[in-house]
Design a protein around this motif. Structure first.
Motif, mmCIF file in Angstrom:
data_model
loop_
_atom_site.group_PDB
_atom_site.id
_atom_site.type_symbol
_atom_site.label_atom_id
_atom_site.label_comp_id
_atom_site.label_asym_id
_atom_site.label_seq_id
_atom_site.Cartn_x
_atom_site.Cartn_y
_atom_site.Cartn_z
ATOM 1 N N LEU A 193 0.824 -1.210 0.000
ATOM 2 C CA LEU A 193 0.000 0.000 0.000
ATOM 3 C C LEU A 193 0.856 1.258 0.000
ATOM 4 N N ILE A 194 1.948 1.231 0.731
ATOM 5 C CA ILE A 194 2.877 2.372 0.705
ATOM 6 C C ILE A 194 3.362 2.616 -0.719
ATOM 7 N N ILE A 195 3.776 1.536 -1.382
ATOM 8 C CA ILE A 195 4.264 1.642 -2.760
ATOM 9 C C ILE A 195 3.181 2.188 -3.688
ATOM 10 N N SER A 196 1.994 1.579 -3.638
ATOM 11 C CA SER A 196 0.953 1.974 -4.592
ATOM 12 C C SER A 196 0.498 3.409 -4.351
ATOM 13 N N TYR A 197 0.301 3.806 -3.094
ATOM 14 C CA TYR A 197 -0.114 5.180 -2.806
ATOM 15 C C TYR A 197 0.891 6.183 -3.351
ATOM 16 N N ILE A 198 2.162 5.917 -3.106
ATOM 17 C CA ILE A 198 3.194 6.866 -3.540
ATOM 18 C C ILE A 198 3.308 6.890 -5.060
ATOM 19 N N MET A 199 3.249 5.724 -5.695
ATOM 20 C CA MET A 199 3.437 5.671 -7.144
ATOM 21 C C MET A 199 2.280 6.277 -7.925
ATOM 22 N N ILE A 200 1.060 6.236 -7.356
ATOM 23 C CA ILE A 200 -0.079 6.799 -8.085
ATOM 24 C C ILE A 200 -0.321 8.266 -7.743
ATOM 25 N N SER A 201 0.472 8.824 -6.855
ATOM 26 C CA SER A 201 0.305 10.234 -6.509
ATOM 27 C C SER A 201 0.626 11.122 -7.710
ATOM 28 N N ARG A 202 0.049 12.319 -7.715
ATOM 29 C CA ARG A 202 0.265 13.247 -8.826
ATOM 30 C C ARG A 202 1.742 13.533 -9.026
ATOM 31 N N GLU A 203 2.430 13.789 -7.918
ATOM 32 C CA GLU A 203 3.828 14.213 -8.018
ATOM 33 C C GLU A 203 4.726 13.119 -8.596
ATOM 34 N N VAL A 204 4.479 11.874 -8.194
ATOM 35 C CA VAL A 204 5.370 10.775 -8.605
ATOM 36 C C VAL A 204 4.952 10.191 -9.952
ATOM 37 N N SER A 205 3.655 10.011 -10.175
ATOM 38 C CA SER A 205 3.207 9.402 -11.432
ATOM 39 C C SER A 205 3.519 10.272 -12.644
ATOM 40 N N SER A 206 3.658 11.563 -12.434
ATOM 41 C CA SER A 206 3.940 12.470 -13.554
ATOM 42 C C SER A 206 5.428 12.717 -13.756
ATOM 43 N N GLU A 207 6.245 12.139 -12.883
ATOM 44 C CA GLU A 207 7.693 12.391 -12.944
ATOM 45 C C GLU A 207 8.395 11.280 -13.722
ATOM 46 N N MET A 208 9.397 11.643 -14.509
ATOM 47 C CA MET A 208 10.142 10.663 -15.296
ATOM 48 C C MET A 208 11.492 10.324 -14.696
ATOM 49 N N LYS A 209 12.002 11.164 -13.793
ATOM 50 C CA LYS A 209 13.329 10.954 -13.212
ATOM 51 C C LYS A 209 13.212 10.624 -11.731
ATOM 52 N N TRP A 210 13.874 9.535 -11.316
ATOM 53 C CA TRP A 210 13.780 9.098 -9.934
ATOM 54 C C TRP A 210 14.357 10.126 -8.961
ATOM 55 N N ASP A 211 15.464 10.730 -9.255
ATOM 56 C CA ASP A 211 16.068 11.682 -8.322
ATOM 57 C C ASP A 211 15.109 12.818 -7.984
ATOM 58 N N THR A 212 14.373 13.290 -8.977
ATOM 59 C CA THR A 212 13.401 14.352 -8.730
ATOM 60 C C THR A 212 12.223 13.821 -7.928
ATOM 61 N N ALA A 213 11.753 12.634 -8.296
ATOM 62 C CA ALA A 213 10.636 12.026 -7.566
ATOM 63 C C ALA A 213 11.028 11.768 -6.110
ATOM 64 N N LYS A 214 12.243 11.305 -5.890
ATOM 65 C CA LYS A 214 12.711 11.017 -4.530
ATOM 66 C C LYS A 214 12.679 12.264 -3.653
ATOM 67 N N GLU A 215 13.110 13.386 -4.182
ATOM 68 C CA GLU A 215 13.108 14.623 -3.402
ATOM 69 C C GLU A 215 11.680 15.039 -3.065
ATOM 70 N N LYS A 216 10.763 14.850 -4.002
ATOM 71 C CA LYS A 216 9.359 15.177 -3.732
ATOM 72 C C LYS A 216 8.807 14.280 -2.625
#
Length: 269
Positions: A193-216
């Motif tokens: 659930l932690i994984i799915s919630y984070i991955m479907i969030s607006r900030e992460v699902s719209s990001e293409m680069k992990w380093d940027t997503a990680k900071e968010k």
């Protein structure tokens, strides 16, 4: 809170509606001709399950279903064999229509992934039947991945765009994180659930680069657990591969390794 009730006919119709939604996105061989549907209640669940497995899916029987109260914890369960699919649906389910369709899409995602995650299908049967240390990593990794990816696929089909933000899920993620430990039987589910919630969030699902997503993620959720961030990195990068539902033993083993290491470190820190 409004209570929802459905007839078996309505539940079947909504399941096929969800299947149609899924097949519009990913063409499958799951049809009314290849699918068997049956219904259960918590009271008769074990009897229905045993009969369903005996009649259609003899290789799918699992002893964990005999635990008292098991059928009070599930809304539906998918089955896959060489030439057919099946689903057991709780007939007294009280979900809203949106929740019901999401649940059905989740189970259909299981059916699809089981058949398509590796060549010939059925990763679990091929790699997760042992009991050694490596098998422990594989079992843990697969349990986490299969539930997370089914949620992510269901959400992507239900939603035309991401509807939750990291800040909206912050409290739930923190609560699930606290439950991650060896003693909690729901720990792997919480990790999924932690994984799915984070991955479907607006900030992460719209990001293409992990380093940027990680900071968010770190800024919104204040996550500093290195092992958790590694798990999130692995899933993020997998979801950006095509086709993302295809997995390897190496990927699943590494996912399980980081998860079990995270639990071990949580005990001593």
């Amino acid at each position: 809170m409004m209570a929802y009730r459905y007839t078996e006919t309505e539940l079947s119709e909504y399941f096929y509606e969800a299947l149609s939604m899924f097949n519009e996105t990913l063409d499958t061989d799951i049809t009314s001709e290849t699918l068997v549907i049956n219904f259960f209640t918590p009271k008769n669940g074990l009897v229905v399950y045993k009969d369903f497995c005996k009649k259609y899916f003899p290789k799918s029987y699992e002893a964990q279903h005999e635990v008292d109260g098991f059928f009070e914890t599930i809304a539906a369960e998918a089955f896959v064999d060489d030439n057919k699919y099946g689903v057991l649906i709780r007939e007294d389910i009280d979900f809203s229509l949106g929740e019901l369709l999401f649940t059905f899409l989740h189970e259909i995602s299981h059916m699809f992934c089981i058949k398509n995650e590796i060549k010939g299908g059925k990763f679990f049967d091929e790699y997760c039947m042992g009991s050694g240390e490596e098998d422990g990593y594989l079992n843990a990794g697969y349990a986490i991945w299969r539930e997370a990816v089914a949620d992510i696929m269901a959400d992507s089909i239900m939603s035309e765009f991401a509807t939750i933000s990291l800040r909206m899920i912050a409290d739930e993620v923190k609560s699930y994180y606290k439950q991650l430990n060896y003693q909690d039987i729901e720990s792997k589910k919480c990790m999924s659930l932690i994984i799915s919630y984070i991955m479907i969030s607006r900030e992460v699902s719209s990001e293409m680069k992990w380093d940027t997503a990680k900071e968010k993620i770190k800024n919104a959720l204040h996550i500093e657990d290195h092992m958790l961030l590694e798990i999130l990195r692995m899933v993020f990068e997998k979801l950006h591969q095509s086709p993302f539902w295809q997995i390897t033993p190496e990927f699943i083993r590494e996912l399980g390794y980081y998860y079990l290491m995270m639990l071990a470190l949580k005990m001593v820190l």
